[in-house]
Enzyme design. Structure first.
Site, PDB file in Angstrom:
ATOM      1  N   LYS A  29      -1.109   3.222 -15.294  1.00 39.16           N
ATOM      2  CA  LYS A  29      -0.926   1.914 -14.645  1.00 39.16           C
ATOM      3  C   LYS A  29      -0.725   0.803 -15.680  1.00 39.16           C
ATOM      4  CE  LYS A  29      -2.905   3.137 -10.372  1.00 39.16           C
ATOM      5  NZ  LYS A  29      -2.697   2.709  -9.012  1.00 39.16           N
ATOM      6  N   ASP A  65      -1.757   4.121  -0.142  1.00 40.42           N
ATOM      7  CA  ASP A  65      -0.649   4.553  -1.000  1.00 40.42           C
ATOM      8  C   ASP A  65       0.673   4.581  -0.245  1.00 40.42           C
ATOM      9  OD1 ASP A  65      -2.070   4.910  -3.384  1.00 40.42           O
ATOM     10  OD2 ASP A  65      -2.968   6.739  -2.579  1.00 40.42           O
ATOM     11  N   PRO A  94       3.920  -0.620  -2.594  1.00 36.16           N
ATOM     12  CA  PRO A  94       3.940  -1.126  -3.968  1.00 36.16           C
ATOM     13  C   PRO A  94       2.563  -0.941  -4.596  1.00 36.16           C
ATOM     14  CG  PRO A  94       3.853  -2.933  -2.388  1.00 36.16           C
ATOM     15  CD  PRO A  94       4.066  -1.678  -1.595  1.00 36.16           C
ATOM     16  N   ILE A 146      -0.030  -2.568  -6.642  1.00 36.69           N
ATOM     17  CA  ILE A 146      -0.326  -3.945  -7.046  1.00 36.69           C
ATOM     18  C   ILE A 146      -0.891  -3.969  -8.469  1.00 36.69           C
ATOM     19  CG2 ILE A 146      -1.717  -5.988  -6.472  1.00 36.69           C
ATOM     20  CD1 ILE A 146      -1.602  -4.835  -3.503  1.00 36.69           C
ATOM     21  N   ASN A 206      -8.461   3.183   5.655  1.00 40.72           N
ATOM     22  CA  ASN A 206      -9.366   4.029   4.868  1.00 40.72           C
ATOM     23  C   ASN A 206     -10.785   3.491   5.010  1.00 40.72           C
ATOM     24  OD1 ASN A 206      -9.927   2.116   2.597  1.00 40.72           O
ATOM     25  ND2 ASN A 206      -7.705   2.279   2.375  1.00 40.72           N
TER      26      ASN A 206
HETATM   27  O1  C5P Z   1      -3.731   5.080  -7.766  1.00 36.89           O
HETATM   28  P1  C5P Z   1      -5.053   4.719  -7.185  1.00 36.89           P
HETATM   29  O2  C5P Z   1      -4.971   4.229  -5.778  1.00 36.89           O
HETATM   30  O3  C5P Z   1      -6.110   5.748  -7.333  1.00 36.89           O
HETATM   31  O4  C5P Z   1      -5.537   3.505  -8.096  1.00 36.89           O
HETATM   32  C1  C5P Z   1      -6.621   2.730  -7.755  1.00 36.89           C
HETATM   33  C2  C5P Z   1      -6.490   1.388  -8.377  1.00 36.89           C
HETATM   34  O5  C5P Z   1      -5.181   0.877  -8.166  1.00 36.89           O
HETATM   35  C3  C5P Z   1      -7.393   0.347  -7.729  1.00 36.89           C
HETATM   36  O6  C5P Z   1      -7.717  -0.621  -8.704  1.00 36.89           O
HETATM   37  C4  C5P Z   1      -6.533  -0.223  -6.633  1.00 36.89           C
HETATM   38  O7  C5P Z   1      -6.959  -1.535  -6.287  1.00 36.89           O
HETATM   39  C5  C5P Z   1      -5.179  -0.226  -7.296  1.00 36.89           C
HETATM   40  N1  C5P Z   1      -4.050  -0.050  -6.378  1.00 36.89           N
HETATM   41  C6  C5P Z   1      -3.205  -1.095  -6.133  1.00 36.89           C
HETATM   42  N2  C5P Z   1      -2.119  -0.921  -5.320  1.00 36.89           N
HETATM   43  C7  C5P Z   1      -1.842   0.283  -4.778  1.00 36.89           C
HETATM   44  C8  C5P Z   1      -2.699   1.363  -5.021  1.00 36.89           C
HETATM   45  C9  C5P Z   1      -3.802   1.165  -5.832  1.00 36.89           C
HETATM   46  O8  C5P Z   1      -3.447  -2.197  -6.633  1.00 36.89           O
HETATM   47  N3  C5P Z   1      -0.805   0.440  -4.007  1.00 36.89           N
END
Ligand code: C5P
Length: 397
Positions: free
Chosen positions: A341, A276, A303, A305, A208
């Site tokens: 989350k 994702d 996963p 995180i 990305n």
């Molecule tokens: O769900 P989304 O990707 O929009 O959420 C963004 C937040 O979740 C950010 O803080 C990103 O670092 C964290 N994140 C994560 N692991 C993932 C996806 C997102 O820690 N697999």
């Protein structure tokens, strides 16, 4: 001010050693005490008499000086300071430090110490750029050594480029920073940053547009407040900040492993743009172009995180901060994300292409906490980081 701070100053053998005489004076003006160690090569450039007169302290210069060993052994010397400063740090001294050699007093002190070390490198530009020195720099940074400089400019040897020792005021700033008793002193903070790369085959991957700029600035700002920052970064385009422990990863699953290995931490700031999905059908061999057939990729969910950290029942960081990069309904979506989350705060921003935020230098964020949404004015990513770090410091105090 550096009152009552004890500096062990190792003077290496380079022409820039003359600047350390002024450094000693300025350190003492600020209230620090200076214990000088002069390497054999250093003594070719400045005399022990000049160093000891300015330091107001005897000069230590040889590992096998029995009088020194009787008065203060090299192990004790290595532990007797709040900070060890190496200036000038020559290519040779850095190589010894990187490989753990201990064949004179300076290198033995550096190997035996448990005190933070700050180095001010100085060498010819080609020596600085040499692959061996660059490897040593990476090793030393990974070992938690802090760097002041070098600067680029004209060199005593007549060449031009990086390798000039930092000027005395810059070294003083770095020393004050390294010894800073910031509000986050003693706190361990995890920052994830950058994109992840998810392989399709050995040569292709899904990525990305995250540059890692915001996460890098946050790590820098937290370290400036005295935190011990563990910086877990995907393949970012901006370099990691100085003074943090850097762990490099590629994929989301590697990032989660690195994060788990870093726990426990007081706070976790998840600024990484984690993919994702990963390609569950990733191939060990390069996928060949075949006539009439397009490859079909199967995906699996990565996963999360941030959610994993937020929902830990034991060992959860006291503060977990996530980011929400949205293109529509920023506040509604980010508020829902905070609840989903389970994190404490969400830093939300609008990454529609028209904003220029993704990959740019500015950010306009809304901080979403249990108390609601707080819109911050558009500002540099470094300023967002400074403000966020200050809020984190307040929350952890
Ligand atoms: O769900 P989304 O990707 O929009 O959420 C963004 C937040 O979740 C950010 O803080 C990103 O670092 C964290 N994140 C994560 N692991 C993932 C996806 C997102 O820690 N697999």
């Amino acid at each position: 001010m550096l009152s009552a701070k004890r500096i062990l100053l190792i003077i290496g053998g380079g022409i820039a050693a003359y600047k350390t005489l002024d450094l000693i004076r300025r350190l003492r003006e600020r209230g620090a005490s200076v214990t000088p160690v002069l390497t054999r090569a250093g003594a070719e450039f400045v005399t022990p008499l000049a160093v000891s007169a300015l330091a107001g302290h005897r000069v230590f210069s040889d590992l096998f000086d029995l009088t020194d060993e009787a008065e203060m052994g090299h192990i004790q010397l290595s532990r007797s300071a709040d900070l060890i400063v190496v200036a000038p740090a020559t290519a040779d001294l850095m190589a010894k430090m990187a490989t753990g050699r201990a064949d004179d007093l300076a290198s033995t002190v550096l190997l035996a110490t448990d005190t933070p070390v700050l180095i001010a490198p100085a060498m010819n530009v080609r020596m600085w750029q040499h692959a061996a020195t660059q490897r040593n720099i990476a090793t030393l940074k990974g070992d938690g050594i802090t760097f002041a400089g070098p600067n680029a400019g004209d060199m005593a040897c007549g060449e031009h480029g990086p390798g000039r020792m930092a000027e005395v005021p810059e070294i003083l700033d770095a020393i004050e920073h390294a010894l800073g008793d910031g509000p986050l002193k003693g706190q361990r903070v995890l920052v994830t940053s950058g994109p992840t790369h998810e392989p399709i085959d050995p040569v292709r991957y899904i990525a990305n547009r995250s540059s890692g700029a915001q996460g890098t600035e946050i790590a820098r700002a937290l370290a400036a407040l005295g935190a011990h920052v563990v910086f877990v970064t995907g393949p970012a385009t901006v370099p990691p900040p100085d003074g943090v422990t850097v762990i490099r990863v590629e994929t989301a699953r590697e990032m989660l492993d690195a994060v788990e290995a870093t726990l426990p931490v007081d706070a976790a700031i998840c600024a990484a743009a984690v993919a994702d999905w990963r390609v569950s059908s990733a191939s060990d061999h390069k996928i060949k172009k075949t006539k009439g057939g397009l490859p079909v990729l199967a995906f699996a969910e990565n996963p999360d995180i941030l959610a994993t950290l937020s929902q830990k029942t034991t060992g959860r960081p006291r503060l977990v901060v996530g980011f929400a990069a949205e293109t529509d309904d920023v506040i509604t979506n980010a508020t829902a994300k905070r609840a989903r989350k389970g994190c404490d705060w969400i830093v939300a921003n609008d990454v529609s292409p028209a904003t220029g935020i993704m990959g740019g230098t500015e950010n306009a964020v809304t901080l979403i906490t249990a108390d609601g949404a707080e819109a911050w004015p558009r500002m540099g990513k470094d300023q967002v980081a400074v403000q966020l770090a200050a809020r984190i410091a307040t929350a952890l105090s």
